[in-house]
Scaffold this active site. Structure first.
Site, PDB file in Angstrom:
ATOM      1  N   CYS A 123     -31.437  23.630  59.165  1.00  0.00           N
ATOM      2  CA  CYS A 123     -30.504  23.605  58.265  1.00  0.00           C
ATOM      3  C   CYS A 123     -31.795  23.389  57.528  1.00  0.00           C
ATOM      4  O   CYS A 123     -32.241  22.249  57.078  1.00  0.00           O
ATOM      5  CB  CYS A 123     -29.807  22.327  58.259  1.00  0.00           C
ATOM      6  SG  CYS A 123     -28.845  22.009  57.650  1.00  0.00           S
ATOM      7  N   CYS A 131     -29.921  29.253  53.388  1.00  0.00           N
ATOM      8  CA  CYS A 131     -28.844  28.427  55.335  1.00  0.00           C
ATOM      9  C   CYS A 131     -28.805  29.788  56.138  1.00  0.00           C
ATOM     10  O   CYS A 131     -29.044  30.924  56.213  1.00  0.00           O
ATOM     11  CB  CYS A 131     -27.474  28.615  54.390  1.00  0.00           C
ATOM     12  SG  CYS A 131     -26.284  27.845  55.183  1.00  0.00           S
TER      13      CYS A 131
END
Length: 263
Positions: free
Chosen positions: A74, A188
């Protein structure tokens, strides 16, 4: 599990774009994929919330699964909490870095885009990457709070209107110099899951880059001396919240060889 697994952690399903190349590189390794859906999405949370939540949660997960290595799959959690996690845990931890360096090396127009969550694109960490590796480039940034949820909806089999993807891409292409942009960094891990939709929405040739393969190479290097003898390459997906959305993701996880459990 009979062998210490590789634990891959994300706020949701984005880390699947990192898990796939890791499993390809280390097919004999058991894996535990953790989706903190109780905290999803991280991209709209404050730095203080993420810095407190992620180390505490990974501490609990380490006690439960005793991983050989942790991957924070992440970008938002990595840019904010990676140092805190490494300080708190006696386990190797690999973070996720926006692929600005390879984008800067590959661009022909010297205009690159960085598409991430609002929490990621505003980080000084991204400023430093751009200054170190893309000082000769124009670096356009766009923080999109909704694209991670759109990727999750796609995995659940829901329809996402094409114009929603077009609106996301317009956040980059509509900026000054956007017409000259030739590479977009997907900052992302959710975003590679909808790369085809983003490419179609751009309506012109663009190259998309992300860090999944690089992370897999790093993990394989760190575990190059690991003994996997007798290990079963099991796969487990763990949610931090049991709800209808997580239940709807079970088929997509099963296709990827992941059983489902809840923390």
């Amino acid at each position: 599990m009979t062998c210490p697994p590789i634990l891959v952690f994300d706020s949701g399903m984005g880390g699947l774009s990192v898990l796939a190349p890791i499993r390809a590189a280390l097919p004999q390794a058991p894996v535990v994929y953790v989706a903190d859906n109780a905290g999803f999405p991280y991209g709209s949370k404050s730095e203080a919330e993420i810095a407190a939540r992620v180390p505490a949660l990974l501490g609990r997960l380490t006690e439960r699964y005793r991983p050989r290595l942790i991957v924070i799959a992440c970008n938002t959690a990595s840019t904010i909490a990676l140092a805190h996690v490494r300080a708190a845990l006696d386990v190797p931890v690999v973070g996720t870095v926006p692929a600005i360096k390879p984008a800067a090396e590959a661009t022909e127009t010297k205009v690159i885009g960085v598409l991430g969550t609002p929490a990621t694109v505003r980080q000084a960490y991204v400023d430093n990457l751009a200054a170190e590796f893309a000082s000769d480039c124009v670096v356009l940034r766009h923080g999109t709070p909704e694209l991670a949820a759109m990727a999750e909806a796609k995995l659940r089999g829901e329809e996402v209107p094409a114009e929603d993807y077009a609106a996301v891409m317009a956040g980059l292409t509509g900026q000054p110099h956007g017409v000259d942009m030739d590479i977009v960094v997907l900052a992302c891990t959710h975003f590679p899951l909808v790369e085809d939709e983003l490419a179609a929405a751009a309506r012109r040739p663009l190259r998309f880059v992300h860090g999944g393969q690089g992370i897999a190479r790093r993990v394989a290097h760190l575990l190059r001396d690991a003994d996997w003898t007798g290990c079963e390459p099991t796969g487990l997906a763990v949610f931090t919240l049991r709800d209808e959305k997580s239940a709807a993701l079970v088929p997509a996880l099963a296709v990827r060889g992941l059983d489902v459990d809840y923390l």
